[in-house]
Design a protein around this motif. Structure first.
Motif, short mmCIF file in Angstrom:
data_model
loop_
_atom_site.label_atom_id
_atom_site.label_comp_id
_atom_site.label_asym_id
_atom_site.label_seq_id
_atom_site.Cartn_x
_atom_site.Cartn_y
_atom_site.Cartn_z
N PRO A 96 22.32 -22.93 -22.04
CA PRO A 96 23.62 -23.48 -21.37
C PRO A 96 23.98 -25.18 -21.11
O PRO A 96 25.45 -25.38 -21.47
N TRP A 97 23.47 -25.47 -22.40
CA TRP A 97 23.95 -26.82 -23.35
C TRP A 97 25.42 -26.29 -24.07
O TRP A 97 26.19 -27.24 -24.58
N PHE A 98 25.66 -25.26 -24.22
CA PHE A 98 26.97 -24.77 -24.96
C PHE A 98 28.00 -24.74 -24.02
O PHE A 98 27.56 -24.95 -22.65
N GLY A 99 29.13 -24.91 -24.71
CA GLY A 99 30.69 -25.01 -23.77
C GLY A 99 30.42 -23.73 -22.92
O GLY A 99 30.99 -23.54 -21.79
N ASP A 100 31.10 -22.74 -24.10
CA ASP A 100 30.62 -21.34 -23.83
C ASP A 100 29.69 -20.03 -23.58
O ASP A 100 29.93 -19.82 -23.95
N VAL A 101 29.17 -21.10 -22.35
CA VAL A 101 27.61 -20.60 -22.20
C VAL A 101 27.59 -19.07 -21.68
O VAL A 101 28.99 -18.50 -21.25
N LYS A 102 26.72 -18.65 -22.73
CA LYS A 102 26.50 -17.22 -22.08
C LYS A 102 25.68 -16.43 -21.79
O LYS A 102 24.84 -16.81 -22.08
N PHE A 103 25.91 -15.74 -20.05
CA PHE A 103 24.38 -15.26 -20.09
C PHE A 103 24.13 -13.92 -19.84
O PHE A 103 25.14 -13.10 -19.94
N VAL A 104 23.22 -13.82 -20.20
CA VAL A 104 22.74 -12.13 -20.60
C VAL A 104 21.40 -11.93 -19.37
O VAL A 104 20.26 -12.29 -19.17
N ALA A 105 22.19 -10.13 -19.24
CA ALA A 105 20.68 -9.67 -17.99
C ALA A 105 19.73 -9.45 -18.90
O ALA A 105 19.61 -9.38 -19.75
N ILE A 106 18.92 -9.75 -17.40
CA ILE A 106 17.27 -9.02 -18.33
C ILE A 106 16.92 -7.96 -17.07
O ILE A 106 17.04 -8.54 -15.83
N PRO A 107 16.68 -6.57 -17.80
CA PRO A 107 15.75 -6.16 -16.79
C PRO A 107 14.84 -6.79 -15.91
O PRO A 107 13.56 -7.56 -16.14
N GLU A 108 15.02 -6.33 -14.59
CA GLU A 108 13.36 -7.08 -13.92
C GLU A 108 12.68 -6.40 -13.72
O GLU A 108 11.28 -7.45 -13.88
N LYS A 109 11.68 -5.99 -14.14
CA LYS A 109 10.77 -5.40 -15.10
C LYS A 109 10.04 -6.44 -16.41
O LYS A 109 9.04 -6.89 -16.94
N GLU A 110 10.79 -6.80 -17.03
CA GLU A 110 10.91 -7.73 -18.33
C GLU A 110 10.82 -9.31 -17.71
O GLU A 110 10.66 -9.88 -18.90
#
Length: 188
Positions: free
Chosen positions: A96-110
């Motif tokens: 989140p400290w980057f201006g162009d933050v990239k969110f990456v989904a992680i599977p529920e079990k992991e």
């Protein structure tokens, strides 16, 4: 008080929990929350713009109005739990400290065990509980946990100033959801 987020982020660096009583049934509250365009509130739009400027992010991509849940999913958030009309838990990892933050989904079990270095795991919930006929307790909780010490150092430095905008967004959003849900049930 136990939280649904305990199973994903039991130990956290940051936690924020907001609750509102809303004079509407849970399914109405959740529908309004799902469909609410976050940036329809000009102060929230300003907070997002200020964050981008402060972090020197690239030019913002023109956005089309989207509901809260559709927009977060489009940004990369994944669904960890969903019970229509009652509950939604989403999660992602990011820097989140980057201006162009990239969110990456992680599977529920992991998600709980995810520990790739230099990341922050974030999980959030929307919960609607009937507390009496026509009255809902609406809960929004957010938890974050860095995956290593270096990420924690970067995240906490970011959080020292960013939390003010992030919390303000919630303080603006929840009453707006309450007003819209209650207005939908008002005669006339």
């Amino acid at each position: 008080m136990t939280s649904l987020l305990d199973r994903y982020i039991g130990e956290f660096d940051v936690i924020e929990r907001f609750e509102r009583r809303i004079n509407a049934p849970p399914e109405v509250v959740m529908r309004v929350a799902y469909d609410f365009d976050l940036q329809s509130i000009w102060l929230i739009k300003l907070i997002i713009w200020l964050r981008r400027k402060f972090l020197r992010a690239g030019d913002a991509v023109p956005r089309k109005p989207l509901g809260l849940v559709a927009e977060t999913r489009e940004l990369g958030w994944g669904t960890l739990i969903e019970e229509p009309g009652k509950l939604l838990v989403c999660g992602a990892v990011c820097q989140p400290w980057f201006g162009d933050v990239k969110f990456v989904a992680i599977p529920e079990k992991e998600f709980a065990a995810y520990d790739v270095p230099d990341q922050v795991k974030i999980a959030w919930s929307l919960e609607a509980y009937a507390i009496e006929p026509g009255m809902t307790l609406f809960v929004h909780e957010v938890r974050a946990r860095a995956t290593d010490e270096e990420a924690e150092r970067k995240f906490m430095r970011y959080w020292r100033w960013a939390r003010f905008g992030i919390v303000e967004i919630r303080l603006l959003l929840l009453p707006a959801i309450r007003r819209r849900a209650e207005r939908e049930l008002s005669p006339g």
